[in-house]
Design a protein around this motif. Structure first.
Motif, PDB file in Angstrom:
ATOM      1  N   ILE A 142       0.864  -1.186   0.000  1.00  0.00           N
ATOM      2  CA  ILE A 142       0.000   0.000   0.000  1.00  0.00           C
ATOM      3  C   ILE A 142       0.891   1.224   0.000  1.00  0.00           C
ATOM      4  N   GLY A 143       0.691   2.086  -0.992  1.00  0.00           N
ATOM      5  CA  GLY A 143       1.561   3.234  -1.183  1.00  0.00           C
ATOM      6  C   GLY A 143       1.111   4.473  -0.443  1.00  0.00           C
ATOM      7  N   HIS A 144       1.920   5.504  -0.509  1.00  0.00           N
ATOM      8  CA  HIS A 144       1.629   6.780   0.138  1.00  0.00           C
ATOM      9  C   HIS A 144       0.352   7.385  -0.438  1.00  0.00           C
ATOM     10  N   GLN A 181     -19.793  11.712  17.014  1.00  0.00           N
ATOM     11  CA  GLN A 181     -18.846  10.991  17.865  1.00  0.00           C
ATOM     12  C   GLN A 181     -17.748  10.337  17.026  1.00  0.00           C
ATOM     13  N   GLN A 182     -18.133   9.774  15.867  1.00  0.00           N
ATOM     14  CA  GLN A 182     -17.105   9.169  15.020  1.00  0.00           C
ATOM     15  C   GLN A 182     -16.159  10.229  14.459  1.00  0.00           C
ATOM     16  N   ARG A 183     -16.662  11.412  14.186  1.00  0.00           N
ATOM     17  CA  ARG A 183     -15.779  12.483  13.728  1.00  0.00           C
ATOM     18  C   ARG A 183     -14.785  12.872  14.818  1.00  0.00           C
ATOM     19  N   VAL A 184     -15.210  12.833  16.073  1.00  0.00           N
ATOM     20  CA  VAL A 184     -14.283  13.082  17.187  1.00  0.00           C
ATOM     21  C   VAL A 184     -13.214  11.986  17.224  1.00  0.00           C
ATOM     22  N   ALA A 185     -13.647  10.732  17.030  1.00  0.00           N
ATOM     23  CA  ALA A 185     -12.691   9.621  17.034  1.00  0.00           C
ATOM     24  C   ALA A 185     -11.670   9.767  15.908  1.00  0.00           C
ATOM     25  N   ILE A 186     -12.123  10.203  14.745  1.00  0.00           N
ATOM     26  CA  ILE A 186     -11.204  10.426  13.622  1.00  0.00           C
ATOM     27  C   ILE A 186     -10.239  11.567  13.945  1.00  0.00           C
ATOM     28  N   ALA A 187     -10.760  12.653  14.527  1.00  0.00           N
ATOM     29  CA  ALA A 187      -9.900  13.779  14.913  1.00  0.00           C
ATOM     30  C   ALA A 187      -8.841  13.333  15.906  1.00  0.00           C
ATOM     31  N   ARG A 188      -9.233  12.502  16.870  1.00  0.00           N
ATOM     32  CA  ARG A 188      -8.274  12.004  17.864  1.00  0.00           C
ATOM     33  C   ARG A 188      -7.199  11.143  17.204  1.00  0.00           C
ATOM     34  N   ALA A 189      -7.611  10.274  16.263  1.00  0.00           N
ATOM     35  CA  ALA A 189      -6.652   9.390  15.597  1.00  0.00           C
ATOM     36  C   ALA A 189      -5.659  10.166  14.747  1.00  0.00           C
ATOM     37  N   LEU A 190      -6.074  11.335  14.240  1.00  0.00           N
ATOM     38  CA  LEU A 190      -5.208  12.139  13.372  1.00  0.00           C
ATOM     39  C   LEU A 190      -4.419  13.201  14.133  1.00  0.00           C
ATOM     40  N   ALA A 191      -4.675  13.342  15.428  1.00  0.00           N
ATOM     41  CA  ALA A 191      -4.107  14.462  16.184  1.00  0.00           C
ATOM     42  C   ALA A 191      -2.581  14.469  16.165  1.00  0.00           C
ATOM     43  N   PHE A 192      -1.964  13.297  16.170  1.00  0.00           N
ATOM     44  CA  PHE A 192      -0.490  13.246  16.206  1.00  0.00           C
ATOM     45  C   PHE A 192       0.108  13.005  14.819  1.00  0.00           C
ATOM     46  N   GLN A 193      -0.706  13.266  13.789  1.00  0.00           N
ATOM     47  CA  GLN A 193      -0.254  13.230  12.392  1.00  0.00           C
ATOM     48  C   GLN A 193       0.366  11.889  12.003  1.00  0.00           C
ATOM     49  N   PRO A 194      -0.365  10.781  12.165  1.00  0.00           N
ATOM     50  CA  PRO A 194       0.182   9.479  11.775  1.00  0.00           C
ATOM     51  C   PRO A 194       0.286   9.355  10.268  1.00  0.00           C
ATOM     52  N   ALA A 195       1.214   8.536   9.816  1.00  0.00           N
ATOM     53  CA  ALA A 195       1.356   8.288   8.384  1.00  0.00           C
ATOM     54  C   ALA A 195       0.240   7.392   7.863  1.00  0.00           C
ATOM     55  N   LEU A 196      -0.374   6.627   8.768  1.00  0.00           N
ATOM     56  CA  LEU A 196      -1.336   5.602   8.373  1.00  0.00           C
ATOM     57  C   LEU A 196      -2.534   5.645   9.321  1.00  0.00           C
ATOM     58  N   LEU A 197      -3.742   5.561   8.751  1.00  0.00           N
ATOM     59  CA  LEU A 197      -4.970   5.489   9.538  1.00  0.00           C
ATOM     60  C   LEU A 197      -5.658   4.170   9.227  1.00  0.00           C
ATOM     61  N   LEU A 198      -5.877   3.343  10.265  1.00  0.00           N
ATOM     62  CA  LEU A 198      -6.553   2.063  10.129  1.00  0.00           C
ATOM     63  C   LEU A 198      -7.980   2.215  10.629  1.00  0.00           C
ATOM     64  N   LEU A 225     -15.118  11.889   5.265  1.00  0.00           N
ATOM     65  CA  LEU A 225     -13.852  11.173   5.364  1.00  0.00           C
ATOM     66  C   LEU A 225     -12.970  11.462   4.150  1.00  0.00           C
ATOM     67  N   LEU A 226     -13.555  11.494   2.967  1.00  0.00           N
ATOM     68  CA  LEU A 226     -12.770  11.819   1.775  1.00  0.00           C
ATOM     69  C   LEU A 226     -12.197  13.231   1.864  1.00  0.00           C
ATOM     70  N   ARG A 227     -12.989  14.163   2.344  1.00  0.00           N
ATOM     71  CA  ARG A 227     -12.501  15.538   2.494  1.00  0.00           C
ATOM     72  C   ARG A 227     -11.306  15.579   3.448  1.00  0.00           C
ATOM     73  N   ILE A 228     -11.417  14.859   4.564  1.00  0.00           N
ATOM     74  CA  ILE A 228     -10.335  14.830   5.556  1.00  0.00           C
ATOM     75  C   ILE A 228      -9.100  14.156   4.973  1.00  0.00           C
ATOM     76  N   TRP A 229      -9.319  13.042   4.271  1.00  0.00           N
ATOM     77  CA  TRP A 229      -8.198  12.317   3.646  1.00  0.00           C
ATOM     78  C   TRP A 229      -7.466  13.199   2.638  1.00  0.00           C
ATOM     79  N   GLU A 230      -8.217  13.919   1.825  1.00  0.00           N
ATOM     80  CA  GLU A 230      -7.600  14.791   0.828  1.00  0.00           C
ATOM     81  C   GLU A 230      -6.856  15.957   1.482  1.00  0.00           C
ATOM     82  N   SER A 231      -7.323  16.382   2.659  1.00  0.00           N
ATOM     83  CA  SER A 231      -6.681  17.499   3.360  1.00  0.00           C
ATOM     84  C   SER A 231      -5.390  17.078   4.052  1.00  0.00           C
ATOM     85  N   THR A 232      -5.365  15.850   4.575  1.00  0.00           N
ATOM     86  CA  THR A 232      -4.223  15.421   5.389  1.00  0.00           C
ATOM     87  C   THR A 232      -3.178  14.630   4.615  1.00  0.00           C
ATOM     88  N   GLY A 233      -3.588  13.938   3.540  1.00  0.00           N
ATOM     89  CA  GLY A 233      -2.644  13.101   2.809  1.00  0.00           C
ATOM     90  C   GLY A 233      -2.265  11.827   3.534  1.00  0.00           C
TER      91      GLY A 233
END
Length: 297
Positions: free
Chosen positions: A42-44, A154-171, A191-199
């Motif tokens: 799985i690529g960048h 609530q799921q948007r909060v969970a996504i925000a928490r998972a991205l807070a430390f700028q991980p390279a990968l989101l499972l 989710l697509l909007r967030i994915w496109e914003s964060t890379g």
């Protein structure tokens, strides 16, 4: 065996899986092979969905990538590191079907939690938490508590928490499975909007064929247990995607291609396909389940 390696895959891949097998033994010493002969790169910035019948090992594969369980054979690496090292280095975030928020902490405090564990200074914790809540469009709710929010919020909060430390990968393990159809479609677009914003690279488990096609760069089709990769469908829908995407001829062609991959290569009958793709066929939410760590699924 399906060639799961992209032409541009290699040392720079975010996830590399080679020759992976996973077996479980019960108390009675019975052995269940959950996954067999898994090879995947799985690529960048890819968005890869895993789809297949219940019990095929989708969630097991996700937990192997996240080092929540270890393979019986083969290797898993993230960012060029063995999965255990990547976990210790916090190279990934994880979002489950349930948001798993702490009721006694505010929305902002929930998002700050991993930053506190990682000992970010207070000013940076506050900045990152508010930045992530702005990203998921919940800045006005930072002082609220989880019980004051809808399931989708609530799921948007969970996504925000998972991205807070700028991980390279989101499972993401069926994160929208418990939501109603309209909320689920809206969350797909968010989710697509967030994915496109964060890379951030995303690996996403779902039972829904339409959801997988709408979100993904590639859809990985898995067989019934023991889970194997039987096909990989490249999703060439243009981006950015929106509600109009779901009305295009190419979208329906790709949904059909994924469905035919499930039917032809796995031998699913009509009832099985309805279970895998309950939303499109019946208008009802896809089947949901909460799998305990180490279970087959």
């Amino acid at each position: 065996m399906v060639n799961a390696l992209r032409p541009d895959s290699g040392p720079g891949s975010v996830v590399s899986i080679h020759g992976v097998q996973k077996s479980f033994e019960s108390a009675g010493r019975d052995r269940t092979v959950a996954l067999e002969d898994i090879d995947l790169e799985i690529g960048h910035r890819e968005f890869v969905s895993l789809i297949g019948p219940s019990g095929c090992g989708k969630s097991t594969l996700l937990r192997l990538i996240g080092d929540l369980i270890t393979p019986t054979a083969g290797t898993v690496s993230v960012n060029g590191k063995p999965a255990p090292r990547a976990r210790r280095d916090r190279d990934y975030g994880m979002v489950f079907q349930a948001p798993v928020l702490f009721d006694w902490r505010t929305v902002e405090a929930n998002v700050r939690l991993p930053l506190e564990v990682m000992k970010y200074d207070a000013r940076e914790r506050d900045r990152r938490a508010r930045e992530m809540l702005e990203l998921v469009e919940l800045r006005d709710f930072l002082r609220h508590y989880p019980y004051q929010l809808s399931g989708g919020m609530q799921q948007r909060v969970a996504i925000a928490r998972a991205l807070a430390f700028q991980p390279a990968l989101l499972l993401m393990d069926e994160p929208f499975g418990a939501l109603d159809e309209m909320t689920r479609e809206r969350m797909n677009s968010e989710l697509l909007r967030i994915w496109e914003s964060t890379g951030t690279t995303i690996v996403f488990v779902t039972h829904s064929i339409p959801e997988a096609v709408f979100l993904s760069s590639r859809v990985v089709v898995m067989s019934a247990r023991p889970g194997r990769i039987t096909n990989i469908v490249d999703i060439d829908l243009p981006r950015p995607r929106n509600d109009d995407t779901r009305e295009t001829e190419r979208y329906f062609e790709l949904v059909t291609e994924v469905r035919e991959s499930l039917r032809g290569r796995i031998g699913l009958d009509a009832r099985d396909l309805e279970a895998v793709d309950g939303q499109e066929r019946t208008g009802a939410p896809s089947p949901t389940r909460t799998a305990a760590e180490g279970s087959v699924g």
